[in-house]
Design an enzyme around this catalytic site. Structure first.
Site, short mmCIF file in Angstrom:
data_model
loop_
_atom_site.label_atom_id
_atom_site.label_comp_id
_atom_site.label_asym_id
_atom_site.label_seq_id
_atom_site.Cartn_x
_atom_site.Cartn_y
_atom_site.Cartn_z
N ARG A 155 0.78 -1.31 0.13
CA ARG A 155 -0.12 -0.17 0.28
C ARG A 155 0.80 0.80 -0.19
O ARG A 155 0.77 2.17 -0.52
CB ARG A 155 -0.98 -0.10 1.17
CG ARG A 155 -1.99 0.52 1.32
CD ARG A 155 -3.39 1.01 1.97
NE ARG A 155 -4.49 1.27 1.26
CZ ARG A 155 -4.27 2.39 3.09
NH1 ARG A 155 -4.29 2.34 4.15
NH2 ARG A 155 -5.72 3.06 2.79
N HIS A 171 1.21 4.29 -3.19
CA HIS A 171 0.73 5.89 -2.19
C HIS A 171 1.38 6.62 -2.73
O HIS A 171 1.62 8.13 -3.14
CB HIS A 171 0.26 5.89 -0.91
CG HIS A 171 -1.07 5.27 -0.86
ND1 HIS A 171 -2.63 5.86 -0.27
CD2 HIS A 171 -2.54 4.48 -0.69
CE1 HIS A 171 -3.26 5.80 0.29
NE2 HIS A 171 -3.38 4.40 -0.58
N ASP A 172 2.83 5.50 -2.63
CA ASP A 172 4.04 6.54 -3.43
C ASP A 172 3.99 6.79 -4.18
O ASP A 172 4.15 8.17 -5.33
CB ASP A 172 5.22 5.69 -2.87
CG ASP A 172 6.51 6.63 -3.70
OD1 ASP A 172 6.52 7.77 -3.27
OD2 ASP A 172 7.34 6.57 -3.73
N GLY A 206 4.38 10.08 -8.95
CA GLY A 206 5.47 9.22 -9.58
C GLY A 206 6.78 8.38 -8.11
O GLY A 206 6.16 9.06 -7.04
N ASP A 228 8.73 8.08 -5.94
CA ASP A 228 9.77 8.65 -5.80
C ASP A 228 10.25 8.87 -4.10
O ASP A 228 11.05 9.64 -3.50
CB ASP A 228 9.28 10.46 -6.62
CG ASP A 228 8.59 10.84 -6.01
OD1 ASP A 228 7.79 10.02 -5.15
OD2 ASP A 228 8.38 11.70 -6.32
N SER A 261 8.33 10.53 -1.77
CA SER A 261 7.84 11.38 -1.88
C SER A 261 6.58 11.26 -0.44
O SER A 261 6.77 11.70 0.97
CB SER A 261 7.56 12.04 -2.47
OG SER A 261 6.02 11.36 -3.15
N ASN A 263 -3.51 8.81 3.68
CA ASN A 263 -2.11 8.20 4.18
C ASN A 263 -2.86 7.95 5.88
O ASN A 263 -1.51 6.93 6.62
CB ASN A 263 -1.46 9.18 4.46
CG ASN A 263 -0.95 8.85 2.96
OD1 ASN A 263 -0.38 8.02 2.25
ND2 ASN A 263 0.45 9.72 2.47
N PRO A 291 -7.95 7.32 -6.37
CA PRO A 291 -8.53 6.60 -5.51
C PRO A 291 -9.86 5.93 -4.25
O PRO A 291 -8.59 6.11 -3.88
CB PRO A 291 -8.54 5.07 -6.90
CG PRO A 291 -7.52 5.48 -7.08
CD PRO A 291 -6.43 6.50 -6.62
N HIS A 312 -5.14 -6.01 -2.86
CA HIS A 312 -6.41 -6.35 -1.16
C HIS A 312 -6.21 -7.83 -1.36
O HIS A 312 -7.20 -8.22 -1.14
CB HIS A 312 -7.51 -5.64 -2.59
CG HIS A 312 -7.83 -4.06 -2.63
ND1 HIS A 312 -8.31 -3.53 -2.32
CD2 HIS A 312 -6.24 -3.43 -1.71
CE1 HIS A 312 -7.73 -2.42 -2.97
NE2 HIS A 312 -6.94 -2.52 -2.11
N THR A 313 -5.53 -8.30 -2.12
CA THR A 313 -6.16 -10.28 -1.45
C THR A 313 -5.11 -10.82 -0.08
O THR A 313 -4.84 -11.16 0.15
CB THR A 313 -4.95 -10.83 -2.52
OG1 THR A 313 -4.71 -12.32 -2.45
CG2 THR A 313 -3.76 -10.70 -2.57
N ASP A 317 -9.43 -9.86 1.38
CA ASP A 317 -9.62 -10.94 0.67
C ASP A 317 -10.23 -11.97 1.40
O ASP A 317 -10.16 -12.32 2.43
CB ASP A 317 -8.68 -11.93 0.70
CG ASP A 317 -8.72 -13.33 0.35
OD1 ASP A 317 -9.36 -14.30 -0.01
OD2 ASP A 317 -7.33 -13.29 -0.42
N ASP A 343 -2.16 -14.29 -3.89
CA ASP A 343 -2.92 -15.48 -4.32
C ASP A 343 -4.59 -14.99 -5.37
O ASP A 343 -4.20 -13.84 -5.07
CB ASP A 343 -2.98 -16.80 -3.55
CG ASP A 343 -4.36 -16.78 -2.63
OD1 ASP A 343 -5.35 -15.18 -2.91
OD2 ASP A 343 -5.08 -17.77 -1.94
#
Ligand code: HEM
Ligand code: NAG
Ligand code: NAG
Ligand code: NAG
Length: 344
Positions: free
Chosen positions: A78, A82-83, A88, A90, A92, A107, A181, A211-212, A250, A258
């Site tokens: 995650r 989110h980076d 991009g 980096d 950040s 975050n 999103p 999200h597994t 999951d 998986d």
């Protein structure tokens, strides 16, 4: 020389005795490497001369962290997402201090232990190679390794990641962070959001497969509680009995990386709206069905999509290699040091 080669051979036979050498080897039936044409001056062997043991330094640290606590794998994935998405890949997202991305609601639940792991790895890498490898590259390698460990014996291959990123000189601006999103987004919003980052529908679906593993707080799927389905009613009931509970993303194999996430979606058991819509929208349904049926396709597609995401650098590959801490730019670090010297 000959004897060290003999030792190496022994180690390869008995990797248990030499865990540092036991990093995953490819199975012959799977492609080892992703696409070869890379953007922005990145390359697979960027650190071959400057830090030849890089992957062997990163791997055992990530392996033991994830074996100790599987949640770290979800945390790293995650953080990587989110980076990369706002401005991009980096690093950040790691910056603390003024305008930190970590202080923005998207975050809120990035895992502190996974953030710290990246810095712990940097310390080891820089001790061996000097400040030649960016935090962004370390996060990229750590994410790849974490997926491997979380795949248990299933994800039997070890692929290369593009390397040579610079670390940002500043956090992403808040508008770009808020453009991540939302979990109540419909398929059109998700597809557009990925499209503006050069990612196709198949990338959206494969990467959502992260999200597994991992968990969500009730506030991120309470928009579904009014839905007329058994699954939505169960989500609601579990949250009303404990609002602070963390819901497995999951519901079938929550701690294994998986392709069960996709078969869950086909059964209407996606936790977020943004998960479930992938199975009903004509532009993504085919991919959900295919990835649910063929786990080998999922593993290689996830690799290709992760490699693609890892090259997203809309402002070009510019910045520095953070040499004091992944949590501060070099400028911030020297200001902090000067402040310390002045007050000492
Ligand atoms: C497609 C759009 C996506 C949306 C709307 C979305 C949204 C979210 C939300 C709301 C959470 C739960 C946060 C919480 O309640 O603590 C979450 C968790 C997570 N997301 Fe996503 N996500 C998306 C795509 C991705 C991608 C592309 C990745 C990685 C490649 C990813 C990896 C994860 C992981 C591993 C977790 C669990 C984190 C943990 O347990 O610490 N997500 N996501
Ligand atoms: C998707 O959501 C956006 C933003 O909420 C909305 O403007 C759009 O009309 C929705 N699209 C569809 C097809 O429902
Ligand atoms: C709700 O909680 C029960 C009891 O802990 C659990 O067995 C079930 O899987 C949960 N439901 C969902 C959708 O996670
Ligand atoms: C991990 C982390 O730093 N989370 C921060 C996210 O943002 C909120 C404020 O919106 C902070 O309180 C958290 O500490």
């Amino acid at each position: 020389m000959a004897s060290s080669r003999a030792i190496l051979a022994l180690c390869l036979l008995a990797t248990v005795l030499c865990p540092a050498l036991s990093r995953p080897r490819p199975l012959p039936n799977l492609p080892v490497n992703g696409p070869r044409n890379l953007a922005n001056g990145l390359s697979y062997d960027f650190h071959a001369d400057s830090c030849p043991d890089l992957v062997d330094i990163v791997w055992p640290i990530v392996e033991s962290a994830v074996l100790g606590e599987i949640a770290i794998a979800a945390g790293l994935l995650r953080i990587f997402f989110h980076d990369c998405f706002p401005q991009g890949c980096d690093a950040s997202v790691l910056l603390t201090g003024a305008n930190s991305e970590l202080d923005l609601p998207p975050n809120l639940t990035l895992q502190t232990r996974a953030l710290q792991l990246i810095e712990d790895v940097r310390v080891k890498v820089h001790a061996a190679c000097g400040a030649t490898v960016s935090c962004a590259d370390i996060l990229t390698l750590a994410t790849r390794d974490a997926v491997f460990v979380a795949g248990q014996s299933e994800v039997f291959y070890f692929y290369e990641m593009p390397l040579g990123r610079f670390d940002s000189l500043a956090p992403a601006n808040s508008a770009d962070v808020f453009a991540l999103p939302r979990s109540d987004a419909n398929a059109s919003v998700l597809l557009d959001s990925f499209k503006t980052r050069n990612l196709e529908p198949i990338d959206l679906v494969a990467l959502s497969g992260a999200h597994t593993v991992g968990k969500a707080s009730c506030g991120n799927f309470n928009n579904r509680f009014s839905e007329d389905s058994d699954f939505a009613r169960k989500l609601a009931a579990n949250c009303s009995s404990d609002v602070n509970r963390l819901q497995d993303l999951d519901v079938t194999t929550p701690i294994v990386f998986d392709n069960k996430y996709f078969s869950n979606l086909l059964e209407g058991k996606g936790v977020f709206t943004s998960d479930q819509v992938l199975a009903s929208d004509g532009r993504t349904q085919w991919a959900v069905q295919g990835l649910a049926q063929n786990k080998w396709w999922f593993y290689s597609q996830f690799r290709d999509s992760l490699i693609k995401l890892s090259q997203f650098q809309p402002n070009g590959n510019v910045g520095e290699i953070r040499s004091k801490s992944c949590f501060t730019t070099n400028g911030q670090s020297s200001l902090l040091e000067e402040g310390f010297a002045a007050s000492a």
